[in-house]
Design an enzyme around this catalytic site. Structure first.
Site, short mmCIF file in Angstrom:
data_model
loop_
_atom_site.label_atom_id
_atom_site.label_comp_id
_atom_site.label_asym_id
_atom_site.label_seq_id
_atom_site.Cartn_x
_atom_site.Cartn_y
_atom_site.Cartn_z
N GLU A 72 0.88 -1.39 -0.16
CA GLU A 72 -0.08 0.16 -0.13
C GLU A 72 0.73 1.31 0.00
OE1 GLU A 72 -3.28 0.24 -0.36
OE2 GLU A 72 -3.41 -1.96 -0.50
N ASP B 32 -5.01 11.55 -4.01
CA ASP B 32 -4.80 10.53 -4.80
C ASP B 32 -4.85 10.92 -6.38
OD1 ASP B 32 -7.28 10.35 -5.01
OD2 ASP B 32 -7.69 8.58 -4.01
#
Length: 241
Positions: free
Chosen positions: A109, A118
């Site tokens: 991750e 993001d």
């Protein structure tokens, strides 16, 4: 009130006291294996630490309990304090397993302690956490690990609702990593879980590489992740055998 002069000797030789303490330790470990942090309202990290401590203490406690059992046959039949093969909550109930899961999932991750946007513009922090994240949020690695631990335990609980066949702990960690990535809904409807529930654990492990696509195309990072999960899955089966 005054203690008797030989209280230390009396305490050491008092099997009733030691048997009670050993029984409590064994029951404590058994109790923690049956519940989850959410049920007790505990932080997952502290829950894992308590569970690991009970497991360590249960080893000498188990030996003390056997002092009251005569005969090898009875010893083998007695399962007080034994670890069950069923793996529901295996990660949540073991500090070692939870640490391994954090290491595996965290590796893929990626860790960022400062909030960032993001690829689709969602504010994200730590190991991909998006719930309630604000632009100014900042966390330490320890705080991010605790956040990831809570998510792992949550995903394990969701997977346990559809994964009914016992699997080794290492395989469970690999499957929770996969579930964390693809979502519990997709995992529970998958051929992988169906094969696992049918007892085809090797076949279930071999399903992992198929989950390497994003947006209809093969993603190298996903292929690498699935390869690592598959390797852990097979290694767990090999060790269990």
């Amino acid at each position: 009130m005054k203690l008797i002069s030989d209280w230390k000797v009396t305490l050491k030789k008092s099997w009733s006291i030691w048997l009670i303490l050993a029984g409590l330790v064994s029951l404590g470990g058994f109790f923690l294996a049956l519940v989850s942090p959410e049920m007790l309202g505990w932080d997952p990290v502290y829950f894992a630490m308590a569970s690991a401590l009970c497991q360590v203490l249960a080893i000498p406690a188990r030996l003390v309990l056997q002092k009251s059992i005569t005969g090898l046959a009875e010893f083998r039949r007695n399962q007080v304090g034994a670890i069950r093969r069923r793996t529901v909550g295996a990660i949540a109930g073991s500090g070692i397993a939870l640490t391994s899961a954090i290491g595996l999932i965290g590796q893929w991750e990626g860790l960022r302690t400062e909030a960032y946007r993001d690829v689709v513009g969602v504010w994200t922090v730590c190991y991909g956490e998006t719930k309630g994240v604000q632009p100014s949020d900042s966390y330490s690695k320890v705080e991010c690990d605790a956040m990831l631990a809570r998510e792992i335990i949550s995903y394990e609980a969701q997977l346990d609702r559809c994964l009914t066949h016992p699997v080794p702990v290492g395989m469970k960690i690999a499957l929770v990593s996969w579930t964390y990535n693809v979502g519990a809904g997709a995992a529970c409807k998958s051929t992988l879980v169906r094969k696992a529930n049918d007892g085809d654990l090797v076949g279930a492990c071999n399903e992992l590489p198929r989950w390497n696509r994003g947006g209809g195309r093969v993603i190298r990072g996903l292929s690498n992740r699935r390869g690592a999960e598959r390797a852990m899955c097979h290694q767990a089966l090999k060790e269990a055998a």
